[in-house]
Design a protein around this motif. Structure first.
Motif, PDB file in Angstrom:
ATOM      1  N   ALA A   1       8.301  32.868  27.676  1.00  0.00           N
ATOM      2  CA  ALA A   1       8.338  33.522  28.735  1.00  0.00           C
ATOM      3  C   ALA A   1       6.729  33.332  29.458  1.00  0.00           C
ATOM      4  CB  ALA A   1       8.556  35.077  28.560  1.00  0.00           C
ATOM      5  N   ALA A   2       5.940  33.227  28.178  1.00  0.00           N
ATOM      6  CA  ALA A   2       4.614  33.010  28.711  1.00  0.00           C
ATOM      7  C   ALA A   2       4.675  31.420  29.323  1.00  0.00           C
ATOM      8  CB  ALA A   2       3.722  33.171  27.618  1.00  0.00           C
ATOM      9  N   LEU A   3       5.163  30.446  28.722  1.00  0.00           N
ATOM     10  CA  LEU A   3       5.048  29.243  29.021  1.00  0.00           C
ATOM     11  C   LEU A   3       6.018  28.767  30.244  1.00  0.00           C
ATOM     12  CD1 LEU A   3       5.609  27.457  25.647  1.00  0.00           C
ATOM     13  CD2 LEU A   3       3.497  27.860  26.949  1.00  0.00           C
ATOM     14  N   ALA A   4       7.019  29.438  30.727  1.00  0.00           N
ATOM     15  CA  ALA A   4       7.970  29.292  31.750  1.00  0.00           C
ATOM     16  C   ALA A   4       7.790  30.476  32.757  1.00  0.00           C
ATOM     17  CB  ALA A   4       9.240  29.035  31.130  1.00  0.00           C
ATOM     18  N   PRO A   5       6.837  30.900  33.294  1.00  0.00           N
ATOM     19  CA  PRO A   5       6.633  32.269  33.963  1.00  0.00           C
ATOM     20  C   PRO A   5       7.376  32.457  35.371  1.00  0.00           C
ATOM     21  CG  PRO A   5       4.726  30.889  34.404  1.00  0.00           C
ATOM     22  CD  PRO A   5       5.533  30.540  33.326  1.00  0.00           C
ATOM     23  N   ASP A   6       8.020  31.102  35.828  1.00  0.00           N
ATOM     24  CA  ASP A   6       8.648  31.158  37.062  1.00  0.00           C
ATOM     25  C   ASP A   6      10.176  31.384  36.722  1.00  0.00           C
ATOM     26  OD1 ASP A   6       6.545  31.208  38.498  1.00  0.00           O
ATOM     27  OD2 ASP A   6       6.375  28.995  38.335  1.00  0.00           O
ATOM     28  N   GLU A   7      10.823  31.257  35.273  1.00  0.00           N
ATOM     29  CA  GLU A   7      12.061  31.380  34.828  1.00  0.00           C
ATOM     30  C   GLU A   7      12.381  32.807  34.689  1.00  0.00           C
ATOM     31  OE1 GLU A   7      14.272  29.046  35.401  1.00  0.00           O
ATOM     32  OE2 GLU A   7      12.743  27.295  35.897  1.00  0.00           O
ATOM     33  N   PRO A   8      13.111  33.432  35.573  1.00  0.00           N
ATOM     34  CA  PRO A   8      13.728  34.893  35.210  1.00  0.00           C
ATOM     35  C   PRO A   8      14.519  35.144  34.179  1.00  0.00           C
ATOM     36  CG  PRO A   8      14.846  33.848  37.248  1.00  0.00           C
ATOM     37  CD  PRO A   8      13.723  32.808  36.932  1.00  0.00           C
ATOM     38  N   GLU A   9      15.336  34.140  33.815  1.00  0.00           N
ATOM     39  CA  GLU A   9      16.125  34.064  32.630  1.00  0.00           C
ATOM     40  C   GLU A   9      15.078  34.098  31.190  1.00  0.00           C
ATOM     41  OE1 GLU A   9      20.118  33.925  31.948  1.00  0.00           O
ATOM     42  OE2 GLU A   9      19.124  35.463  33.297  1.00  0.00           O
ATOM     43  N   ALA A  10      14.120  33.328  31.354  1.00  0.00           N
ATOM     44  CA  ALA A  10      12.993  33.567  30.216  1.00  0.00           C
ATOM     45  C   ALA A  10      12.689  35.012  29.959  1.00  0.00           C
ATOM     46  CB  ALA A  10      12.120  32.808  30.300  1.00  0.00           C
ATOM     47  N   HIS A  11      12.299  35.835  31.145  1.00  0.00           N
ATOM     48  CA  HIS A  11      11.889  36.968  30.904  1.00  0.00           C
ATOM     49  C   HIS A  11      13.066  38.101  30.687  1.00  0.00           C
ATOM     50  CE1 HIS A  11       7.932  36.119  32.463  1.00  0.00           C
ATOM     51  NE2 HIS A  11       8.410  35.305  33.546  1.00  0.00           N
ATOM     52  N   GLY A  12      13.875  37.689  31.338  1.00  0.00           N
ATOM     53  CA  GLY A  12      15.206  38.542  30.996  1.00  0.00           C
ATOM     54  C   GLY A  12      15.459  38.351  29.332  1.00  0.00           C
ATOM     55  N   LEU A  13      15.532  37.328  28.773  1.00  0.00           N
ATOM     56  CA  LEU A  13      15.818  37.298  27.186  1.00  0.00           C
ATOM     57  C   LEU A  13      14.561  38.094  26.373  1.00  0.00           C
ATOM     58  CD1 LEU A  13      17.041  36.119  24.922  1.00  0.00           C
ATOM     59  CD2 LEU A  13      15.766  34.407  24.875  1.00  0.00           C
ATOM     60  N   ALA A  14      13.285  37.902  26.901  1.00  0.00           N
ATOM     61  CA  ALA A  14      12.397  38.707  26.274  1.00  0.00           C
ATOM     62  C   ALA A  14      12.585  40.149  26.636  1.00  0.00           C
ATOM     63  CB  ALA A  14      10.911  38.408  26.949  1.00  0.00           C
ATOM     64  N   ALA A  15      13.218  40.609  27.775  1.00  0.00           N
ATOM     65  CA  ALA A  15      13.356  42.176  27.959  1.00  0.00           C
ATOM     66  C   ALA A  15      14.405  42.462  26.989  1.00  0.00           C
ATOM     67  CB  ALA A  15      13.561  42.314  29.376  1.00  0.00           C
ATOM     68  N   LEU A  16      15.417  41.773  26.861  1.00  0.00           N
ATOM     69  CA  LEU A  16      16.552  42.167  26.068  1.00  0.00           C
ATOM     70  C   LEU A  16      16.274  42.343  24.683  1.00  0.00           C
ATOM     71  CD1 LEU A  16      19.835  42.323  25.681  1.00  0.00           C
ATOM     72  CD2 LEU A  16      19.808  40.003  25.537  1.00  0.00           C
ATOM     73  N   LEU A  17      15.445  41.156  23.945  1.00  0.00           N
ATOM     74  CA  LEU A  17      15.174  41.224  22.700  1.00  0.00           C
ATOM     75  C   LEU A  17      14.076  42.392  22.440  1.00  0.00           C
ATOM     76  CD1 LEU A  17      14.782  37.621  21.437  1.00  0.00           C
ATOM     77  CD2 LEU A  17      16.748  39.044  22.143  1.00  0.00           C
ATOM     78  N   GLU A  18      13.096  42.637  23.400  1.00  0.00           N
ATOM     79  CA  GLU A  18      12.320  43.774  23.048  1.00  0.00           C
ATOM     80  C   GLU A  18      12.849  45.127  22.822  1.00  0.00           C
ATOM     81  OE1 GLU A  18       9.149  43.374  22.850  1.00  0.00           O
ATOM     82  OE2 GLU A  18       8.348  41.836  23.995  1.00  0.00           O
ATOM     83  N   ILE A  19      13.938  45.399  23.812  1.00  0.00           N
ATOM     84  CA  ILE A  19      14.538  46.689  23.987  1.00  0.00           C
ATOM     85  C   ILE A  19      15.321  46.803  22.550  1.00  0.00           C
ATOM     86  CG2 ILE A  19      16.418  48.021  25.144  1.00  0.00           C
ATOM     87  CD1 ILE A  19      15.195  46.914  27.689  1.00  0.00           C
TER      88      ILE A  19
ATOM     89  N   SER B   1       8.958  43.143  31.025  1.00  0.00           N
ATOM     90  CA  SER B   1       9.606  42.053  31.208  1.00  0.00           C
ATOM     91  C   SER B   1      10.829  41.886  32.335  1.00  0.00           C
ATOM     92  CB  SER B   1      10.105  41.294  29.810  1.00  0.00           C
ATOM     93  OG  SER B   1       9.052  41.401  29.165  1.00  0.00           O
ATOM     94  N   MET B   2      11.539  42.835  32.127  1.00  0.00           N
ATOM     95  CA  MET B   2      12.469  43.071  33.222  1.00  0.00           C
ATOM     96  C   MET B   2      12.064  43.016  34.630  1.00  0.00           C
ATOM     97  SD  MET B   2      15.797  43.167  33.120  1.00  0.00           S
ATOM     98  CE  MET B   2      17.117  43.673  34.360  1.00  0.00           C
ATOM     99  N   LEU B   3      10.905  43.778  34.862  1.00  0.00           N
ATOM    100  CA  LEU B   3      10.215  43.795  36.161  1.00  0.00           C
ATOM    101  C   LEU B   3       9.814  42.382  36.537  1.00  0.00           C
ATOM    102  CD1 LEU B   3       8.416  47.384  36.191  1.00  0.00           C
ATOM    103  CD2 LEU B   3      10.268  46.848  37.413  1.00  0.00           C
ATOM    104  N   ARG B   4       9.261  41.774  35.686  1.00  0.00           N
ATOM    105  CA  ARG B   4       8.854  40.616  36.188  1.00  0.00           C
ATOM    106  C   ARG B   4      10.198  39.553  36.518  1.00  0.00           C
ATOM    107  NH1 ARG B   4       4.885  41.616  32.139  1.00  0.00           N
ATOM    108  NH2 ARG B   4       6.177  40.653  30.408  1.00  0.00           N
ATOM    109  N   ALA B   5      11.353  39.684  35.783  1.00  0.00           N
ATOM    110  CA  ALA B   5      12.383  38.785  36.149  1.00  0.00           C
ATOM    111  C   ALA B   5      12.771  39.261  37.526  1.00  0.00           C
ATOM    112  CB  ALA B   5      13.405  39.030  34.975  1.00  0.00           C
ATOM    113  N   ARG B   6      12.819  40.592  37.794  1.00  0.00           N
ATOM    114  CA  ARG B   6      13.364  40.918  38.890  1.00  0.00           C
ATOM    115  C   ARG B   6      12.437  40.801  40.128  1.00  0.00           C
ATOM    116  NH1 ARG B   6      12.739  47.452  40.403  1.00  0.00           N
ATOM    117  NH2 ARG B   6      10.594  46.577  40.565  1.00  0.00           N
ATOM    118  N   ASP B   7      11.146  40.779  40.068  1.00  0.00           N
ATOM    119  CA  ASP B   7      10.129  40.442  41.250  1.00  0.00           C
ATOM    120  C   ASP B   7      10.384  38.780  41.519  1.00  0.00           C
ATOM    121  OD1 ASP B   7       9.298  42.954  40.888  1.00  0.00           O
ATOM    122  OD2 ASP B   7       7.410  42.373  39.890  1.00  0.00           O
ATOM    123  N   LEU B   8      10.930  38.168  40.593  1.00  0.00           N
ATOM    124  CA  LEU B   8      11.113  36.686  40.895  1.00  0.00           C
ATOM    125  C   LEU B   8      12.131  36.517  42.190  1.00  0.00           C
ATOM    126  CD1 LEU B   8      10.864  34.784  37.708  1.00  0.00           C
ATOM    127  CD2 LEU B   8       9.090  34.960  39.496  1.00  0.00           C
TER     128      LEU B   8
END
Length: 755
Positions: free
Chosen positions: A307-325, A362-369
């Motif tokens: 997610a840090a290396l690909a900040p413009d990819e919502p799916e990367a933030h989505g995966l991070a949000a899923l695993l965090e929760i 992380s979910m908010l970052r994915a949504r904001d894209l």
């Protein structure tokens, strides 16, 4: 801190090396891979730098910037290696030129070899005007001996650092100052790590190799650590990693970031690997424990990194949000004895609020894209909905069911559809959920998935159909490979059995298993004395599948033709006619022995075998096979012999050295002869190495005590066993995978020339 002689020291240099390696190995290997374009060499150079740290840090102390120290040492070794390669290549080029020049002179300008008056002057200077002495494509301008490392201009290749202009690779540069730490260096390192992530998760690799290579290169784990996590040996893991590197090299996969339309597919592969690693730790498929925290934490780290290396990819933030929760629930997912605790029974006060907040962020970052939600964003939204409910009763099951409907449209896999059935069962009632589960019953991809009967058992239990629910839980337990899950499912089955038998009118213990149940009858049938071992194995395969699909406690009177047909269609619907007919005959034999009034095989029509043969390789395929680099001599001989002799594979593998007739180019195998042509004849002497007895084709290592081969299948000198058909087939398939358009590899039978 320093020693008595003033030399700085550290309390635990080895521990510091290990910690730095876990943190920095991905950046170091990625940077070296960018230089060398060889992932195996990059890892080897990084390991060399690690050895240097283990040798020097206990004496000199841990540097202020240990990661930069390791990178500098590794880069200098890389430059030295590339210099040697360039020098060797230049030397071979000059040698080839000299040989060509000698041949040309010998053919056109050579004097009469019988003329002894021809002068020869050893002091003749080297011709500096020779065009081949000019700077070659790998040389910078300068004298011939100045082999400066300057690669061929190629937009795809990063230039090799010049030791005179790049302080990060100069031998005299300080270890701690050789690595830049500015924004440009950090961005370049991030790009390299992202390239390494895409490379290790390349779709050309099988899933298990992608997982092993990712944990090795990006997680810094050893083969033994990865093997322990997945309950395989370190040797198996090391072989997977080596196979992955070999495949990447053979396919010439570039060390580049994917572009355009390729990016989505490649990113999906990276996300899939990280999610697979997390799932194996979150709900282990095998072993005694339900959780493997080491894998979940490593997957979470990789998801955050991506997610840090690909900040413009919502799916990367989505995966991070899923695993965090999901990771936030880990403390509440097991009970005191390690048993699983279902989501709606968990104590939500034990969920980690910090991880939940990070998941929300992380979910908010994915949504904001602002893009259309993908599969991982939708799954993260489902996890967010669960986390927002203060109690299980507050869960918005209707909203979750709607999210699953959207997910099924994007990702209509049977597992996603099964999860939708669970959500629908809570949102609209168990009857609606059960109808969706029944639609999945014939899907062959779920025939060994223990959660399918587990979900059906739960829905049936909520409907009050306890007898049916108990059988489903028993089926689920028989399919579960994790000890904790199996015990949990059996406890649920036993509880339902007690509920069925313990009534107000007839109190008492649970009823014993029905002697006419499927499981007991199958065991008695296979224990008969009139069945030979091969028949028992064949019948066992058929009855095992029936028992797994229908449950051991199914009364034989309920083994109907409809149920048998459903099992056969799911398990062997796409099998060959011979396989289908074999299982059909086994079921009919069992039904006759059990004295069933209704034939359960009545709906199974016998299939007519098709008259087809495996096609031989065409000349182009053979030419590509013979040209493959790095094929071991044993495989070269075996493949050539199979092609030239047109003999069956097992007949060729049964050949013995003492039965070879090298002069007549033939050998005795059983009652027949196997003959060959010139290609095999050229390879045989080097393969034999003076051996006079024993199998012609041997394994690579001695068999263990539990797998001791017969005397005729052992080499009397080395103790090595005869090469098995299964191993030979596996090696051929693995080697020919790059040549097969389907990506599965060829079979040895395709080497036979049809006569």
């Amino acid at each position: 801190m320093s020693t008595d002689d003033g030399v700085p020291s550290t309390p635990d240099p080895a521990g510091a090396v290990d910690a730095v390696w876990k943190l920095e190995s991905a950046r170091i290997i990625a940077g070296l891979a960018r230089m060398t374009r060889d992932i195996g060499l990059a890892e080897e150079l990084a390991q060399d730098a690690l050895v240097s740290a283990l040798e020097q840090w206990p004496r000199s102390g841990v540097p202020d910037n240990p990661g930069a120290w390791l990178m500098a040492v590794a880069k200098r070794r890389a430059v030295d290696h590339l210099r040697r390669e360039r020098r060797a290549a230049r030397g071979q080029e000059l040698l080839a030129h000299d040989q060509r020049e000698q041949l040309r002179t010998a053919r056109f300008d050579a004097p009469d070899p019988y003329d002894e008056t021809t002068p020869y002057d050893e002091t003749t200077p080297y011709d500096e005007t020779n065009p081949y002495d000019a700077p070659g494509p790998y040389d910078a301008p300068g004298p011939r001996n100045d082999l400066r490392v300057t690669p061929v201009p190629d937009p795809r290749v990063t230039p090799v650092p010049d030791p005179e202009t790049d302080p990060g690779t100069h031998p005299g540069t300080s270890h701690e100052t050789s690595q830049g730490t500015g924004p440009e260096t950090d961005a370049r390192d991030d790009d390299n790590v992202l390239r390494l992530m895409f490379l290790s998760c390349h779709p050309v690799l099988p899933t298990e190799e992608r997982v092993a290579l990712t944990l090795r290169l990006l997680g810094g784990l050893t083969a033994e650590e990865i093997g322990r996590a997945f309950l395989v040996t370190g040797t198996v893991t090391a072989r997977r990693i080596a196979d992955a590197k070999r495949t990447l090299a053979e396919r010439r996969v570039p060390f580049e970031l994917p572009q355009g339309d390729e990016l989505a597919a490649r990113l999906s592969s990276v996300l899939e690997v990280i999610y697979l690693i997390f799932n194996e730790g979150y709900s282990a498929t095998t072993g005694d424990d339900l959780l493997r925290p080491g894998l979940t934490l490593e997957a979470l780290r990789l998801a955050r990194l991506l997610a840090a290396l690909a900040p413009d990819e919502p799916e990367a933030h989505g995966l991070a949000a899923l695993l965090e929760i999901q990771e936030s629930r880990s403390a509440a997912r097991t009970g005191p004895t390690g048993e699983p605790v279902p989501l709606h029974e968990q104590q939500r006060g034990r969920w980690d609020p910090l991880l939940i907040r990070r998941g929300f962020a992380s979910m908010l970052r994915a949504r904001d894209l602002g893009r259309t939600p993908g599969p991982y964003v939708l799954q993260a939204a489902i996890a967010v909905t669960h986390a927002q409910a203060r109690t299980a009763g507050d869960t918005d099951w209707a909203g979750i069911a709607a999210l699953y409907e959207a997910l099924v449209r994007l990702l209509p896999t049977p597992v996603v559809r099964l999860n939708r059935a669970v959500a629908v069962g809570f949102a609209r009632g168990p009857e609606a959920g059960l109808a969706l589960v029944d639609e999945l019953d014939a899907d062959p991809r779920l025939k060994d998935y223990h959660l399918l009967p587990g979900v059906r058992g739960d829905l049936l239990s909520r409907l009050g159909r306890h007898t049916e629910a108990r059988r489903e839980f028993e089926r689920a337990a028989s399919l579960a490979r994790n000890t904790a899950e199996r015990a949990f499912l059996l406890r649920r089955a036993d509880a339902l059995a007690a509920a069925v038998s313990w009534t107000a009118a007839h109190p008492g213990p649970p009823a014993p298993p029905d002697p006419r149940a499927l499981g007991r009858a199958a065991e008695e049938f296979l224990a008969r004395d009139d069945l030979d071992p091969a028949t028992v194995r064949s019948y066992h395969q058929t009855l095992r599948r029936l028992r797994l699909a229908l449950g051991d406690r199914l009364p034989l009177t309920e083994l109907t033709a409809e149920r048998a047909e459903r099992v056969f269609t799911t398990a062997w619907g796409d099998a060959s006619p011979a396989t289908w007919n074999r299982h059909r005959s086994a079921l009919r034999s069992f039904a006759t022995w059990a004295g069933l009034d209704d034939d359960p095989a009545a709906g199974l029509t016998r299939r007519t075998p098709a008259a087809s043969r495996t096609p031989s390789l065409d000349p182009a395929g053979l030419e590509a096979l013979w040209a493959l680099p790095g094929v071991p001599p044993r495989e070269q001989l075996l493949w050539r012999l199979l092609h030239e002799s047109a003999a069956p594979v097992k007949r060729v593998l049964a050949l013995d050295v003492e039965r070879l007739d090298l002069d007549d180019r033939r050998a005795r195998s059983g009652d027949t002869w196997v003959s060959w042509r010139a290609g095999t004849a050229l390879l045989l002497p080097a393969h034999l190495k003076g051996r006079t007895r024993g199998p012609l084709f041997l394994t690579d290592r001695r068999p263990g005590p539990a797998r001791r081969a017969a005397g005729a299948d052992l080499d009397p000198v080395t103790g090595l066993a005869r090469l098995s058909y299964e191993r030979a087939e596996h090696l051929f398939k693995r080697t020919t995978r790059p040549l097969d358009p389907t990506g599965t590899g060829w079979t040895l039978s395709r080497l036979r020339t049809r006569r």
